[in-house]
Design a protein around this motif. Structure first.
Motif, mmCIF file in Angstrom:
data_model
loop_
_atom_site.group_PDB
_atom_site.id
_atom_site.type_symbol
_atom_site.label_atom_id
_atom_site.label_comp_id
_atom_site.label_asym_id
_atom_site.label_seq_id
_atom_site.Cartn_x
_atom_site.Cartn_y
_atom_site.Cartn_z
ATOM 1 N N PRO A 1 47.959 49.300 52.114
ATOM 2 C CA PRO A 1 47.324 49.025 50.826
ATOM 3 C C PRO A 1 46.319 50.181 50.369
ATOM 4 O O PRO A 1 45.988 50.219 49.111
ATOM 5 N N VAL B 1 46.188 44.988 45.251
ATOM 6 C CA VAL B 1 44.805 45.773 45.558
ATOM 7 C C VAL B 1 44.121 46.194 44.248
ATOM 8 O O VAL B 1 44.790 46.276 43.239
ATOM 9 N N GLY C 1 46.094 52.304 47.035
ATOM 10 C CA GLY C 1 44.954 52.634 46.152
ATOM 11 C C GLY C 1 44.504 53.808 45.998
ATOM 12 O O GLY C 1 43.763 54.183 44.698
ATOM 13 N N VAL D 1 38.819 50.871 46.895
ATOM 14 C CA VAL D 1 39.517 49.591 47.192
ATOM 15 C C VAL D 1 38.400 48.452 47.425
ATOM 16 O O VAL D 1 37.471 48.559 48.346
ATOM 17 N N LEU E 1 41.682 42.894 48.315
ATOM 18 C CA LEU E 1 43.203 42.941 48.795
ATOM 19 C C LEU E 1 43.486 41.575 49.213
ATOM 20 O O LEU E 1 42.879 40.794 49.915
ATOM 21 N N GLU F 1 41.021 48.197 42.728
ATOM 22 C CA GLU F 1 39.965 49.258 43.080
ATOM 23 C C GLU F 1 38.875 49.321 41.940
ATOM 24 O O GLU F 1 39.539 48.783 40.664
#
Length: 222
Positions: free
Chosen positions: A171, A204, A175, A211, A214, A206
């Motif tokens: 993840p 995800v 990002g 980030v 999640l 950001e």
């Protein structure tokens, strides 16, 4: 076109980066990039090997066999980057009052001890955290993984003659794609990334290039 790119790589005209290996729920995927003489980024290896259907209960053997077939077809290694899937991570959003960096590290550690990710003590997990500051508080995103799961992936690579140059978190790797655009993210800019896998999906978010959220999703490409 791929054969031409590979030929350039053999001639040493492109500088290859370690291949990225994704050990997924239905297949093993491979991607290797290189920077050419003019600074351009090219793909020199892209491959996928599916597991037998249905996937056997001993999925490790299926992953090993798929990895072997991929490296037989591609000139990679020995160092590769392997990813940790979203379901192999536990993520916690925490908030703390203003404090020094050292105090913050201790506070995060004590909170993890209380949370017991995966039902394990802190000695059984590896973790890291991302910090961004609010008006009068620290916003923290803590990411935890089982040391046993990480060791299993590293051992799997060793069994087929590969070595982990790094263990990435899928993840967060997704990002960070925004950084490849060149210019830094504008202040306050929010980006949303969606990964739809065959058996697992995640979202995800950001902000300012970091980030900050999640979540695993129940929907997938099946």
């Amino acid at each position: 076109s791929f054969s031409l790119i590979k030929e350039r790589f053999k001639e040493g005209s492109a500088r290859a980066w370690p291949a990225a290996v994704d050990i997924g729920t239905s297949s093993v995927k491979l991607l290797q990039l290189a920077r050419g003489p003019g600074g351009e980024i090219t793909i020199i290896a892209l491959d996928k090997e599916k597991y037998p259907e249905p996937v056997p209960s001993d999925s490790i053997s299926s992953q090993r066999d798929a990895l072997k077939r991929i490296i037989e077809r591609n000139r990679i290694g020995p160092k590769v980057i392997v990813g940790l899937a979203a379901h192999e991570l536990q993520v916690h959003n925490l908030t703390f009052p203003p404090m020094s960096d050292e105090e913050l590290k201790e506070a995060v550690q004590w909170k993890i001890i209380q949370l017991k990710p995966f039902g394990l003590g802190i000695e059984g997990i590896t973790y890291d955290f991302i910090k961004w500051d609010g008006a009068d508080e620290h916003k923290i995103l803590v990411v935890c993984a089982s040391k046993a799961v990480v060791s299993q992936k590293i051992s799997l690579l060793k069994e087929v003659g590969l070595k982990a140059a790094a263990v990435e978190m899928d993840p967060f790797a997704l990002g960070r794609l925004s950084r490849l655009r060149g210019s830094p993210a504008a202040k306050g800019r929010v980006g949303i990334w969606l990964d739809l896998g065959s058996a697992e999906s995640f979202l995800v978010i950001e902000r300012d290039g970091l980030v900050c959220f999640l979540r695993n999703l129940t929907i997938n490409s099946q």
